[in-house]
Design an enzyme around this catalytic site. Sequence first.
Site, PDB file in Angstrom:
ATOM      1  N   ARG A 137       0.829  -1.215   0.000  1.00 12.36           N
ATOM      2  CA  ARG A 137       0.000   0.000   0.000  1.00 12.36           C
ATOM      3  C   ARG A 137       0.860   1.262   0.000  1.00 12.36           C
ATOM      4  O   ARG A 137       0.498   2.272  -0.581  1.00 12.36           O
ATOM      5  CB  ARG A 137      -0.946  -0.001   1.202  1.00 12.36           C
ATOM      6  CG  ARG A 137      -1.844  -1.227   1.331  1.00 12.36           C
ATOM      7  CD  ARG A 137      -2.631  -1.525   0.051  1.00 12.36           C
ATOM      8  NE  ARG A 137      -3.582  -2.612   0.210  1.00 12.36           N
ATOM      9  CZ  ARG A 137      -3.377  -3.862  -0.157  1.00 12.36           C
ATOM     10  NH1 ARG A 137      -2.227  -4.213  -0.720  1.00 12.36           N
ATOM     11  NH2 ARG A 137      -4.308  -4.790   0.000  1.00 12.36           N
ATOM     12  N   VAL A 194     -21.165  -3.631  10.555  1.00  9.62           N
ATOM     13  CA  VAL A 194     -22.216  -2.720  11.009  1.00  9.62           C
ATOM     14  C   VAL A 194     -23.158  -2.456   9.838  1.00  9.62           C
ATOM     15  O   VAL A 194     -22.761  -1.903   8.821  1.00  9.62           O
ATOM     16  CB  VAL A 194     -21.620  -1.399  11.534  1.00  9.62           C
ATOM     17  CG1 VAL A 194     -22.723  -0.437  11.907  1.00  9.62           C
ATOM     18  CG2 VAL A 194     -20.750  -1.678  12.748  1.00  9.62           C
ATOM     19  N   CYS A 216     -18.736  -0.309 -24.399  1.00 10.60           N
ATOM     20  CA  CYS A 216     -18.244  -0.500 -25.768  1.00 10.60           C
ATOM     21  C   CYS A 216     -16.749  -0.189 -25.866  1.00 10.60           C
ATOM     22  O   CYS A 216     -16.031  -0.797 -26.664  1.00 10.60           O
ATOM     23  CB  CYS A 216     -19.038   0.356 -26.754  1.00 10.60           C
ATOM     24  SG  CYS A 216     -18.955   2.129 -26.433  1.00 10.60           S
ATOM     25  N   ASP A 254     -13.350   2.006   5.640  1.00  8.43           N
ATOM     26  CA  ASP A 254     -12.711   2.189   4.335  1.00  8.43           C
ATOM     27  C   ASP A 254     -13.706   2.142   3.187  1.00  8.43           C
ATOM     28  O   ASP A 254     -13.312   1.995   2.039  1.00  8.43           O
ATOM     29  CB  ASP A 254     -11.619   1.140   4.125  1.00  8.43           C
ATOM     30  CG  ASP A 254     -12.165  -0.288   4.187  1.00  8.43           C
ATOM     31  OD1 ASP A 254     -13.392  -0.453   4.360  1.00  8.43           O
ATOM     32  OD2 ASP A 254     -11.371  -1.238   4.069  1.00  8.43           O
TER      33      ASP A 254
END
Length: 1012
Positions: A22, A513, A593, A537
């Site tokens: 990350r 939750v 497309c 997040d």
Amino acid sequence: MSNNMNIDQTDQNTIDEGLYSRQLYVLGHEAMKQMSQSNVLIIGCKGLGVEIAKNVCLAGVKSVTLYDPQPTRIEDLSSQYFLTEDDIGVPRAKVTVSKLAELNQYVPVSVVDELSTEYLKNFKCVVVTETSLTKQLEINDFTHKNHIAYIAADSRGLFGSIFCDFGENFICTDTDGNEPLTGMIASITDDGVVTMLEETRHGLENGDFVKFTEVKGMPGLNDGTPRKVEVKGPYTFSIGSVKDLGSAGYNGVFTQVKVPTKISFKSLRESLKDPEYVYPDFGKMMRPPQYHIAFQALSAFADAHEGSLPRPRNDIDAAEFFEFCKKIASTLQFDVELDEKLIKEISYQARGDLVAMSAFLGGAVAQEVLKATTSKFYPLKQYFYFDSLESLPSSVTISEETCKPRGCRYDGQIAVFGSEFQEKIASLSTFLVGAGAIGCEMLKNWAMMGVATGESGHISVTDMDSIEKSNLNRQFLFRPRDVGKLKSECASTAVSIMNPSLTGKITSYQERVGPESEGIFGDEFFEKLSLVTNALDNVEARMYVDRRCVFFEKPLLESGTLGTKGNTQVVVPHLTESYGSSQDPPEKSFPICTLKNFPNRIEHTIAWARDLFEGLFKQPIDNVNMYLSSPNFLETSLKTSSNPREVLENIRDYLVTEKPLSFEECIMWARLQFDKFFNNNIQQLLFNFPKDSVTSTGQPFWSGPKRAPTPLSFDIHNREHFDFIVAAASLYAFNYGLKSETDPAIYERVLAGYNPPPFAPKSGIKIQVNENEEAPETAANKDKQELKSIADSLPPPSSLVGFRLTPAEFEKDDDSNHHIDFITAASNLRAMNYDITPADRFKTKFVAGKIVPAMCTSTAVVSGLVCLELVKLVDGKKKIEEYKNGFFNLAIGLFTFSDPIASPKMKVNGKEIDKIWDRYNLPDCTLQELIDYFQKEEGLEVTMLSSGVSLLYANFQPPKKLAERLPLKISELVEQITKKKLEPFRKHLVLEICCDDANGEDVEVPFICIKL
């Protein structure tokens, strides 16, 4: 001097992408390599020092060395989370070193007992905290002369300072951290005027540099040379004459080139006299000069008092401190009118040590360390002063008596807020939603603050996720031994060790939750809470928690990060708008497309490959398993599926025509897929639209964003071709429970001599050219007789009892599962078809996995800002301007703070109502009583009433239905209409209402809350 472990160790040649993934998407491989070759010295191991060290260790420098021979004191525990009461009297650095060393196996941490200026030559960056100005000058004189980056930082109560000196010739390779701009061009004249395709904005500025690729007509322009930009307009820019390269160019792509920038820093000695400020809050523009003098005066005061700072709320010390400030202002000849009240507040808080300030400043300083060691991002230049005076409580008495030391771990906090306020903090009942990066930081801060440590205090934390290796880089409560365990449990255990007073005070949950968990997080649960903190997040969960907080009238602390950026928002009942009041624009998506037939960017081919993964190894498998297990699956699919033909063909192919019996057959299947997607489909597209096709207006069909593709012929010795076969065959084998192989010889043997059938173009194949045309699948699905024929050809489920396939559930972080391998290979093969520059596995994983770049530094800053707002909520502040929403970008040293937006108001029959927070609270009355209440008490006629998706009442309903419903209680009515009993845990019902006023005009009104 103790052993300096591995300061001169050999450079790390490889970067652990599993751990740093990350962060790598923020910094990049080159910056990470530079960082991993940099030794860092950190002086001072109180709360701020350890926060900096923690973030630097997690980030992955070469080594960290600590210097702090001072013995641990009880008040250090206010913010230093690696110290315990058992460590009192032991040197802080000695206690801290082993705890920091656990954070990252690649970063050795050691202690030095004595400092000499010559010793500083071992380091790329020196960070100084808790150090007198005299000593700072001695260190900086040496570091400035010897080209060693120097950062000084201090946290004093609700005041903080940072100073950076990276030398006179610091080179910054990337000043903003943004992805280089890129765009498709329509044309380039020989004068160098570039026009964008289809009037898309280029986003460039004068002085930017760009390079070109894939330009037709001027091949020499594709040599990679950076060319300086002069902006002509939003859709055009000039790069100067290119007559020597041709008369005109067309198509192609420009990409912005980041050019290194030289930045010159003054030494500390020079900067004291001639400071340069970064302004974090434009509402406090006059304060940095005051703080510049005050922080020097704190050092002078300490020098005059054997190292002791002014006592909390002591007026004698404050008066003396103010005299020091006047003397310094006079000596420096600063034209500053000292604010005596502000200056004395600094004196009052000088011994304060707040974990929220340490987190905020420590995250910011750690990012500066990374800038110094990587040359990436623009440094703070040079002084950064910050305060959060709005956090000072007004609901309790703050005096010398209430702020004096108690001989407890919270003394650093009591010195600022007082003992009475400490009791309020200890009595909190909080709910933390999410125990990831922000959640870990929040729990650590709460543990140091003493949140919920009192008799009535409690912390609830929920997170459904387990710990993964990539989490360890920024979720610092977790260790390698915790991988696979539940985040909420591990985080709760870790902070209970940091502050034993939290033992038994934290309940960890593993539930998501949402509506499905309202039996756990229901009325009784929310009613006990003091406040809610989101550490989520995803927007969906944030919106849900926000709605619950509005309903239960609970304050919400919201925050998020994206790489070096972060934001915080405080939601206060009956004062501010809610999180859901404003929303980010929807995520951009690509036209179907474009993905299917006309890609022109690598992002298009990656998205296509990601869809192909689902279409080959996940969705058909799910369809097969549903067919085998659900008796009505076919009937339902024919009625409800958007593409029933594809569903039926999938089941037929995967159960009959393409079912493999060996891995060799999986290899052959993969080979057929190669021809299908990268040769035959491309040839069919070119059959429908030959390269010389023109549109109805006479323009070339293959122009602008439409690139004419080229079919690929399979070559087993081509790495991309071979990688596709390996990944596709392995995934197909996984679906069927067959053992896969990686030996190239096996693939060569199976594929040797294979000659694919020649491609025969089909007439009548419709290809979607733009979004307005009907998708060809729609027409194909209208032939019901053919659909029935396919359905009849399927083997009956009874003949395959117990047989199931295994779907490939996409997982980006498992390098052994072939998922990213397949998507990378498929994407790059399609890129070859369309002459698009391919992407490596790292970039492909980022796009396909929708990875959110993350840094531990941003997370620390966010958590600090949130906790400064938490203090205001505990204090019960009523003025909206006392709260702050924050936004920052550490890459460019940007910090902005604004007042929250007030909740919108409206008037109903002359009565002011808060649109978000007000509601009509009513008992479980009958429908008739509810209608009568609004008529008599509110002067409103109820025209419609609903609960969720159920319509309870409408004034246009038949009289018979109304006669049945009006005598029923609301709860009975809901149960009757939904045909479901209300859950026993539910204490309220929410009703939406439509009303007319006395003039028959429609009136907007709040919701109704029925108490059961």
